[in-house]
Design a protein around this motif. Structure first.
Motif, PDB file in Angstrom:
ATOM      1  N   ILE A  17       0.839  -1.205   0.000  1.00 29.34           N
ATOM      2  CA  ILE A  17       0.000   0.000   0.000  1.00 29.34           C
ATOM      3  C   ILE A  17       0.867   1.245   0.000  1.00 29.34           C
ATOM      4  CG2 ILE A  17      -1.630   1.326   1.407  1.00 29.34           C
ATOM      5  CD1 ILE A  17      -2.844  -1.391   2.230  1.00 29.34           C
ATOM      6  N   ALA A  18       1.942   1.254   0.772  1.00 30.05           N
ATOM      7  CA  ALA A  18       2.834   2.412   0.810  1.00 30.05           C
ATOM      8  C   ALA A  18       3.508   2.629  -0.541  1.00 30.05           C
ATOM      9  CB  ALA A  18       3.885   2.240   1.895  1.00 30.05           C
ATOM     10  N   ALA A  19       3.948   1.554  -1.172  1.00 28.26           N
ATOM     11  CA  ALA A  19       4.595   1.681  -2.481  1.00 28.26           C
ATOM     12  C   ALA A  19       3.602   2.158  -3.537  1.00 28.26           C
ATOM     13  CB  ALA A  19       5.203   0.354  -2.895  1.00 28.26           C
ATOM     14  N   MET A  20       2.375   1.653  -3.473  1.00 28.93           N
ATOM     15  CA  MET A  20       1.361   2.074  -4.441  1.00 28.93           C
ATOM     16  C   MET A  20       1.010   3.547  -4.251  1.00 28.93           C
ATOM     17  SD  MET A  20      -2.443   0.535  -5.091  1.00 28.93           S
ATOM     18  CE  MET A  20      -2.992   1.053  -3.475  1.00 28.93           C
ATOM     19  N   ILE A  24       1.679   6.568  -6.977  1.00 26.63           N
ATOM     20  CA  ILE A  24       0.617   7.469  -7.444  1.00 26.63           C
ATOM     21  C   ILE A  24       0.997   8.921  -7.161  1.00 26.63           C
ATOM     22  CG2 ILE A  24      -1.773   8.189  -7.001  1.00 26.63           C
ATOM     23  CD1 ILE A  24      -2.413   5.211  -6.564  1.00 26.63           C
ATOM     24  N   GLY A  25       1.544   9.174  -5.963  1.00 27.36           N
ATOM     25  CA  GLY A  25       1.970  10.529  -5.625  1.00 27.36           C
ATOM     26  C   GLY A  25       3.083  11.032  -6.529  1.00 27.36           C
ATOM     27  N   GLN A  26       4.038  10.168  -6.821  1.00 25.95           N
ATOM     28  CA  GLN A  26       5.135  10.581  -7.700  1.00 25.95           C
ATOM     29  C   GLN A  26       4.654  10.843  -9.114  1.00 25.95           C
ATOM     30  OE1 GLN A  26       8.122   7.548  -7.240  1.00 25.95           O
ATOM     31  NE2 GLN A  26       9.031   8.568  -5.472  1.00 25.95           N
ATOM     32  N   PHE A  57      10.844  13.598  -1.005  1.00 25.23           N
ATOM     33  CA  PHE A  57      10.011  13.500   0.198  1.00 25.23           C
ATOM     34  C   PHE A  57       9.018  12.358   0.097  1.00 25.23           C
ATOM     35  CE2 PHE A  57      10.750  18.225   1.097  1.00 25.23           C
ATOM     36  CZ  PHE A  57      11.752  17.937   2.008  1.00 25.23           C
ATOM     37  N   ILE A  58       8.427  12.175  -1.057  1.00 23.29           N
ATOM     38  CA  ILE A  58       7.469  11.082  -1.238  1.00 23.29           C
ATOM     39  C   ILE A  58       8.171   9.739  -1.085  1.00 23.29           C
ATOM     40  CG2 ILE A  58       5.962   9.948  -2.912  1.00 23.29           C
ATOM     41  CD1 ILE A  58       5.343  12.760  -4.014  1.00 23.29           C
ATOM     42  N   GLU A  59       9.337   9.597  -1.678  1.00 20.17           N
ATOM     43  CA  GLU A  59      10.073   8.330  -1.580  1.00 20.17           C
ATOM     44  C   GLU A  59      10.525   8.066  -0.147  1.00 20.17           C
ATOM     45  OE1 GLU A  59      11.304   4.798  -2.941  1.00 20.17           O
ATOM     46  OE2 GLU A  59      10.280   6.304  -4.153  1.00 20.17           O
ATOM     47  N   SER A  60      10.861   9.132   0.588  1.00 23.82           N
ATOM     48  CA  SER A  60      11.283   8.931   1.976  1.00 23.82           C
ATOM     49  C   SER A  60      10.136   8.403   2.831  1.00 23.82           C
ATOM     50  CB  SER A  60      11.836  10.226   2.560  1.00 23.82           C
ATOM     51  OG  SER A  60      10.791  11.167   2.747  1.00 23.82           O
ATOM     52  N   LEU A  61       8.904   8.773   2.525  1.00 22.25           N
ATOM     53  CA  LEU A  61       7.769   8.244   3.280  1.00 22.25           C
ATOM     54  C   LEU A  61       7.624   6.738   3.068  1.00 22.25           C
ATOM     55  CD1 LEU A  61       5.127  11.048   2.774  1.00 22.25           C
ATOM     56  CD2 LEU A  61       6.422  10.528   4.826  1.00 22.25           C
ATOM     57  N   VAL A  62       7.866   6.276   1.849  1.00 25.93           N
ATOM     58  CA  VAL A  62       7.802   4.837   1.577  1.00 25.93           C
ATOM     59  C   VAL A  62       8.921   4.111   2.324  1.00 25.93           C
ATOM     60  CG1 VAL A  62       7.919   3.088  -0.232  1.00 25.93           C
ATOM     61  CG2 VAL A  62       6.718   5.228  -0.649  1.00 25.93           C
ATOM     62  N   VAL A  67      10.942   0.838   7.095  1.00 18.22           N
ATOM     63  CA  VAL A  67      11.721   0.780   8.336  1.00 18.22           C
ATOM     64  C   VAL A  67      10.809   0.477   9.523  1.00 18.22           C
ATOM     65  CG1 VAL A  67      13.068   2.204   9.939  1.00 18.22           C
ATOM     66  CG2 VAL A  67      13.587   2.246   7.506  1.00 18.22           C
ATOM     67  N   ILE A  68       9.651   1.102   9.571  1.00 18.93           N
ATOM     68  CA  ILE A  68       8.717   0.866  10.674  1.00 18.93           C
ATOM     69  C   ILE A  68       8.226  -0.575  10.663  1.00 18.93           C
ATOM     70  CG2 ILE A  68       6.400   1.431  11.506  1.00 18.93           C
ATOM     71  CD1 ILE A  68       7.044   4.341  10.786  1.00 18.93           C
ATOM     72  N   SER A  69       7.934  -1.115   9.488  1.00 14.20           N
ATOM     73  CA  SER A  69       7.454  -2.499   9.441  1.00 14.20           C
ATOM     74  C   SER A  69       8.543  -3.478   9.866  1.00 14.20           C
ATOM     75  CB  SER A  69       6.933  -2.836   8.050  1.00 14.20           C
ATOM     76  OG  SER A  69       7.993  -2.869   7.118  1.00 14.20           O
ATOM     77  N   PHE A  70       9.787  -3.222   9.488  1.00  7.80           N
ATOM     78  CA  PHE A  70      10.870  -4.104   9.929  1.00  7.80           C
ATOM     79  C   PHE A  70      11.142  -3.944  11.425  1.00  7.80           C
ATOM     80  CE2 PHE A  70      12.711  -4.243   5.413  1.00  7.80           C
ATOM     81  CZ  PHE A  70      11.992  -5.389   5.143  1.00  7.80           C
ATOM     82  N   THR A  71      10.952  -2.742  11.945  1.00  5.97           N
ATOM     83  CA  THR A  71      11.134  -2.523  13.374  1.00  5.97           C
ATOM     84  C   THR A  71      10.065  -3.251  14.175  1.00  5.97           C
ATOM     85  OG1 THR A  71      12.096  -0.357  12.938  1.00  5.97           O
ATOM     86  CG2 THR A  71      11.330  -0.771  15.170  1.00  5.97           C
ATOM     87  N   LEU A  72       8.833  -3.203  13.692  1.00  6.93           N
ATOM     88  CA  LEU A  72       7.756  -3.919  14.377  1.00  6.93           C
ATOM     89  C   LEU A  72       7.964  -5.428  14.326  1.00  6.93           C
ATOM     90  CD1 LEU A  72       4.610  -1.932  13.247  1.00  6.93           C
ATOM     91  CD2 LEU A  72       5.672  -1.946  15.495  1.00  6.93           C
TER      92      LEU A  72
END
Length: 101
Positions: A17-20, A24-26, A57-62, A67-72
């Motif tokens: 979902i984040a990549a999609m 779309i944003g890019q 900035f958009i790519e950094s959000l992805v 990183v958050i998913s790997f941390t969890l």
């Protein structure tokens, strides 16, 4: 279901979902930048600088989502490796000494 299976599915769907959303944003940023260049070609440098900054900035959000998913997830293989080795939490394996006859 097993915890690790659900974790893997959640990470996969979250990253998808984040990549999609990032793609779309890019594409929208690039479309608007090209529209701006067609209307006013004399501001090409500023439009390109702002477009690249926005894409970063958009790519950094992805990347943050990844990183958050790997941390969890933590270290899902830590317990499996300890189980295979027959180790218990906090204990070191006994060293067997070879007795020569």
């Amino acid at each position: 279901m097993d915890y690790y299976v659900m974790l893997a599915l959640g990470m996969a769907f979250g990253l998808a979902i984040a990549a999609m959303a990032g793609a779309i944003g890019q594409s929208l940023v690039t479309q608007r930048a090209i529209d701006g260049l067609v209307r006013q070609p004399e501001v090409k440098v500023w439009v390109m600088i702002l477009m690249v900054l926005g894409l970063a900035f958009i790519e950094s959000l992805v990347i943050y989502c990844m990183v958050i998913s790997f941390t969890l997830a933590g270290d899902p293989f830590k317990d499996a490796v300890k189980d295979m080795a027959g180790l218990e939490m906090g204990k070191t394996p006994a060293i067997t000494e070879r007795v020569e006859k």
